[in-house]
Design a protein around this motif. Sequence first.
Motif, PDB file in Angstrom:
ATOM      1  N   ALA A 156       0.828  -1.206   0.000  1.00  0.00           N
ATOM      2  CA  ALA A 156       0.000   0.000   0.000  1.00  0.00           C
ATOM      3  C   ALA A 156       0.861   1.254   0.000  1.00  0.00           C
ATOM      4  O   ALA A 156       1.829   1.361   0.766  1.00  0.00           O
ATOM      5  CB  ALA A 156      -0.910   0.006   1.231  1.00  0.00           C
ATOM      6  N   ASN A 184      -7.764  -6.162  -1.219  1.00  0.00           N
ATOM      7  CA  ASN A 184      -8.509  -5.972   0.027  1.00  0.00           C
ATOM      8  C   ASN A 184      -8.721  -7.299   0.740  1.00  0.00           C
ATOM      9  O   ASN A 184      -8.526  -8.376   0.168  1.00  0.00           O
ATOM     10  CB  ASN A 184      -9.820  -5.214  -0.186  1.00  0.00           C
ATOM     11  N   THR A 225      -8.104   2.780  -2.650  1.00  0.00           N
ATOM     12  CA  THR A 225      -7.746   2.496  -1.262  1.00  0.00           C
ATOM     13  C   THR A 225      -8.847   2.973  -0.325  1.00  0.00           C
ATOM     14  O   THR A 225      -9.213   2.296   0.634  1.00  0.00           O
ATOM     15  CB  THR A 225      -6.418   3.185  -0.883  1.00  0.00           C
ATOM     16  N   GLY A 226      -9.393   4.157  -0.622  1.00  0.00           N
ATOM     17  CA  GLY A 226     -10.449   4.729   0.214  1.00  0.00           C
ATOM     18  C   GLY A 226     -11.782   4.029   0.064  1.00  0.00           C
ATOM     19  O   GLY A 226     -12.656   4.170   0.931  1.00  0.00           O
ATOM     20  N   GLY A 229     -10.101  -0.838  -0.683  1.00  0.00           N
ATOM     21  CA  GLY A 229      -9.000  -1.256   0.182  1.00  0.00           C
ATOM     22  C   GLY A 229      -9.351  -1.159   1.654  1.00  0.00           C
ATOM     23  O   GLY A 229      -9.233  -2.126   2.419  1.00  0.00           O
ATOM     24  N   SER A 230      -9.809   0.015   2.070  1.00  0.00           N
ATOM     25  CA  SER A 230     -10.199   0.238   3.457  1.00  0.00           C
ATOM     26  C   SER A 230     -11.673  -0.057   3.687  1.00  0.00           C
ATOM     27  O   SER A 230     -12.111  -0.178   4.833  1.00  0.00           O
ATOM     28  CB  SER A 230      -9.905   1.694   3.857  1.00  0.00           C
ATOM     29  N   ALA A 248     -13.414  -2.400   6.340  1.00  0.00           N
ATOM     30  CA  ALA A 248     -13.436  -1.930   7.732  1.00  0.00           C
ATOM     31  C   ALA A 248     -14.649  -1.048   7.997  1.00  0.00           C
ATOM     32  O   ALA A 248     -15.200  -1.070   9.104  1.00  0.00           O
ATOM     33  CB  ALA A 248     -12.152  -1.159   8.049  1.00  0.00           C
ATOM     34  N   TYR A 249     -15.084  -0.282   6.990  1.00  0.00           N
ATOM     35  CA  TYR A 249     -16.293   0.536   7.175  1.00  0.00           C
ATOM     36  C   TYR A 249     -17.505  -0.373   7.392  1.00  0.00           C
ATOM     37  O   TYR A 249     -18.363  -0.099   8.238  1.00  0.00           O
ATOM     38  CB  TYR A 249     -16.577   1.433   5.965  1.00  0.00           C
ATOM     39  N   ALA A 295      -9.069   8.133   4.008  1.00  0.00           N
ATOM     40  CA  ALA A 295      -8.223   7.010   3.601  1.00  0.00           C
ATOM     41  C   ALA A 295      -7.508   7.319   2.292  1.00  0.00           C
ATOM     42  O   ALA A 295      -6.321   7.009   2.122  1.00  0.00           O
ATOM     43  CB  ALA A 295      -9.070   5.745   3.457  1.00  0.00           C
ATOM     44  N   ARG A 324      -4.667   9.757   2.934  1.00  0.00           N
ATOM     45  CA  ARG A 324      -3.539   9.089   3.606  1.00  0.00           C
ATOM     46  C   ARG A 324      -2.761   8.231   2.614  1.00  0.00           C
ATOM     47  O   ARG A 324      -1.526   8.150   2.693  1.00  0.00           O
ATOM     48  CB  ARG A 324      -4.069   8.223   4.758  1.00  0.00           C
TER      49      ARG A 324
END
Length: 268
Positions: A96, A118, A167-168, A171-172, A175-176, A257, A260
């Motif tokens: 990443a 992911n 990624t936003g 990828g992430s 988790a949401y 995200a 970052r």
Amino acid sequence: MKILMIGAGNMGLTYAEGMATSPFKNRRNIQIYDVSQEVLAKLEEVPHFDTFNNIEDCLPQADIVFLAVKPYHCDDLYAKIKHLVNDQQIFVSLMAGVTIESIQEGLGVKKVVRTMPNLPAQVGKGVTSYTESPEVSKVELIMVRNLLDTTGESIRVKNENFIDASTGISGSGPAYVFYFMHSMMEAALKMGFSPNDSKILVSNTFEGAVELFNHANVSPQTLMDRVASKGGTTRAALDSLEDNNVNELIKKAAYAAFDRAVELGEQS
């Protein structure tokens, strides 16, 4: 075609296991290199894997090399393997925030594919976005995509900005979903359901909703309208979400995200 996975952590091992049954490996075992003797010892008995603790025994002969180390370990990895690589090898990064240019400069190579995997790849439901350097041919890119697809689905994006953007989202994103599930389970427990019943209620609700969305061929808004009737219970819940600006907060989280990921890329 010889495939080498450098790094046998969660994501590296996930892709190695997915590729192990892929017809595109031409009946060759997936080669895995890791610095941990404990990890390699566990993998030695796994069919379809050839394990290595000496990078010189596997890297020079590899055709496609997956880089699956932690991003903060990449500089040390470059220094360790640069003298062993060649311009004909294709390097596929699962790291990443690490840019194609930094990999090319760090290893002195040209053919690089950058991906954003992911976590659902672990159960064959992953989505991997990817983009490539110009030196990767169409045939080589098809080979890489076929390997990525062994863990779910993949989408090719125009450039690395979309890798950061994905990624936003993907990828992430899991988790949401887990965050939302956690909140719903806490609500179920507070209402008096047992932990097991709470899990069943929430997990099957999410699974069913996703399945319905995939088959309905309509927007999420349309599906929400089908569930919610005027003055009903669902409308009360949706109104509460809107009143608390949850829609905007979710979008802000996705952009956090994304931002970052961009920062990590700039650091690399």
